[in-house]
Scaffold this active site. Structure first.
Site, PDB file in Angstrom:
ATOM      1  CB  THR A 174       7.034  -7.199   1.135  1.00 53.70           C
ATOM      2  OG1 THR A 174       6.099  -6.167   1.425  1.00 53.70           O
ATOM      3  CG2 THR A 174       6.709  -8.435   1.953  1.00 53.70           C
ATOM      4  NE  ARG A 202      -2.823  -2.369   2.386  1.00 51.25           N
ATOM      5  CZ  ARG A 202      -1.759  -3.052   1.996  1.00 51.25           C
ATOM      6  NH1 ARG A 202      -0.725  -3.194   2.789  1.00 51.25           N
ATOM      7  NH2 ARG A 202      -1.718  -3.602   0.806  1.00 51.25           N
ATOM      8  CB  VAL A 203      -3.955  -5.832   7.583  1.00 50.55           C
ATOM      9  CG1 VAL A 203      -3.148  -7.117   7.496  1.00 50.55           C
ATOM     10  CG2 VAL A 203      -3.865  -5.258   8.998  1.00 50.55           C
ATOM     11  N   GLY A 204      -2.261  -5.741   4.664  1.00 48.50           N
ATOM     12  CA  GLY A 204      -2.145  -6.302   3.316  1.00 48.50           C
ATOM     13  C   GLY A 204      -2.112  -7.821   3.340  1.00 48.50           C
ATOM     14  CG  ASP A 205       0.120  -9.719   0.262  1.00 46.77           C
ATOM     15  OD1 ASP A 205       0.335  -8.491   0.328  1.00 46.77           O
ATOM     16  OD2 ASP A 205       0.983 -10.542  -0.088  1.00 46.77           O
ATOM     17  CB  THR A 225       6.883  -9.335  -2.380  1.00 44.67           C
ATOM     18  OG1 THR A 225       6.977  -7.902  -2.326  1.00 44.67           O
ATOM     19  CG2 THR A 225       7.601  -9.825  -3.619  1.00 44.67           C
ATOM     20  N   GLY A 226       4.321  -7.857  -3.398  1.00 43.49           N
ATOM     21  CA  GLY A 226       3.616  -7.192  -4.492  1.00 43.49           C
ATOM     22  C   GLY A 226       2.412  -6.424  -3.973  1.00 43.49           C
ATOM     23  N   GLY A 228      -0.761  -5.850  -2.495  1.00 43.39           N
ATOM     24  CA  GLY A 228      -1.381  -6.775  -1.566  1.00 43.39           C
ATOM     25  C   GLY A 228      -2.846  -7.091  -1.803  1.00 43.39           C
TER      26      GLY A 228
HETATM   27  N1  ASP Z   1       2.390  -7.038  -0.304  1.00 43.22           N
HETATM   28  C1  ASP Z   1       2.695  -5.936   0.565  1.00 43.22           C
HETATM   29  C2  ASP Z   1       1.411  -5.288   1.003  1.00 43.22           C
HETATM   30  O1  ASP Z   1       0.532  -5.124   0.190  1.00 43.22           O
HETATM   31  C3  ASP Z   1       3.561  -4.919  -0.048  1.00 43.22           C
HETATM   32  C4  ASP Z   1       4.824  -5.428  -0.693  1.00 43.22           C
HETATM   33  O2  ASP Z   1       4.932  -6.585  -1.042  1.00 43.22           O
HETATM   34  O3  ASP Z   1       5.749  -4.631  -0.822  1.00 43.22           O
HETATM   35  O4  ASP Z   1       1.330  -4.905   2.140  1.00 43.22           O
END
Ligand code: ASP
Length: 305
Positions: A174, A202-205, A225-226, A228
């Site tokens: 990300t 699905r929606v992440g952070d 990032t990480g 989510g």
């Molecule tokens: N945080 C992002 C998500 O969970 C993924 C990422 O940071 O690569 O959608």
């Protein structure tokens, strides 16, 4: 009062393998240089973070825009948020499939809509109504990702339980940027294709206010990032911004946010933080994180902090 501008970008936090380091460093450098040229022309922090993120979305090294991870249905679904700390205006999208740059659509929403967040078809309709080109989702799919998804599904089918979203070996590419401009306003933007093999919808952070992205002149601008799901549950970007507001500096706040992510939910990831005083922080609990900084004394990029 004139402030010294500052820009920080990231291109994901994970165990970036040696043969991908150069591409990550090149990408974050190009993004910093672009955002910095915008900032030093006198444009706003919002303009700078948007332009930096566009460069990263168009670089297929990263999990945003072109080259995003694929969903379990082999499609690209993107989430993005941009937020202006001076006004608290924000624009966000979730699950968009037919725009080239999700951050550009987020900016359009920030500028033109009384609403803050659009998803899926409604977001794409808003884009089209405001003159943004809609593309075929296949234009965002690259062979590397088709192969990555195929390999991932094969490993899951053969019972590799460690190959889940939770594994730090799963890449998190990300992208995001935070900046302070010459007027002392701060802004943040985050853009992603989400996690590999995610279930469609699905929606992440990344695009949720206060989770993967946040900006308020009274506290800080943050991009995460990480993995989510833990980041969302802890509303991590806002948590870090609140620490800055409480008097901690951005580096200490980023460090304690990432430690809390680890301690509370065994989460992993990274974040970048700036405040209106032009101080910044970069923290991650993954082996590596791609980052870049421009502060007037030149551009610095790195793969570990
Ligand atoms: N945080 C992002 C998500 O969970 C993924 C990422 O940071 O690569 O959608």
């Amino acid at each position: 009062m004139a402030t010294r501008p500052l820009l920080v970008v990231h291109g994901g936090a994970w165990n970036i393998p040696e043969d991908m380091v150069a591409a990550h460093e090149r990408g974050v450098r190009a993004a910093v240089e672009r955002g910095w040229s915008v900032l030093t022309k006198g444009c706003s922090a919002v303009d700078a973070v948007e332009e930096s993120v566009v460069i990263l979305e168009e670089d297929e090294t990263f999990d945003a825009g072109l080259g995003s991870f694929l969903t379990s249905a082999s499609t690209v679904q993107m989430d993005a948020l941009i937020m202006d700390g001076g006004t608290l205006r924000a624009g966000g999208v979730g699950g968009v499939e037919r725009v080239r740059n999700a951050v550009r659509l987020s900016r359009l929403i920030l500028d033109k809509s009384p609403h803050v967040y659009f998803v899926g078809e409604g977001a794409e309709q808003f884009a089209a109504e405001h003159g943004m080109e809609l593309i075929d989702n296949k234009e965002l799919v690259i062979p590397r990702e088709v192969e990555r998804l195929r390999g991932f599904k094969a490993r899951l089918a053969s019972g590799h339980a460690d190959d889940t979203f939770a594994g730090p070996q799963i890449s998190h590419d990300t992208v995001g940027a935070v900046a302070v401009d010459g007027k002392g306003n701060i802004a943040a933007a985050t853009s992603t294709g989400g996690t590999l093999n995610k279930t469609p919808g699905r929606v992440g952070d990344s695009s949720l206010i206060g989770c993967g992205c946040y900006a308020d002149n009274q506290s800080a601008a943050v991009s995460c990032t990480g993995w989510g799901e833990p980041i969302m549950k802890l509303v991590l970007a806002k948590w870090a911004a609140d620490r800055v507001q409480a008097g901690h500096d951005p580096q200490a706040s980023a460090n304690s946010a990432i430690q809390m992510l680890q301690r509370r939910l065994s989460g992993h990831g990274g974040m970048i933080v700036v405040d209106t005083l032009g101080r910044y922080g970069i923290a991650h609990n993954t082996p590596r994180m791609a980052w870049g900084v421009a502060d007037g004394s030149g551009v610095k990029v790195g793969i570990k902090r």
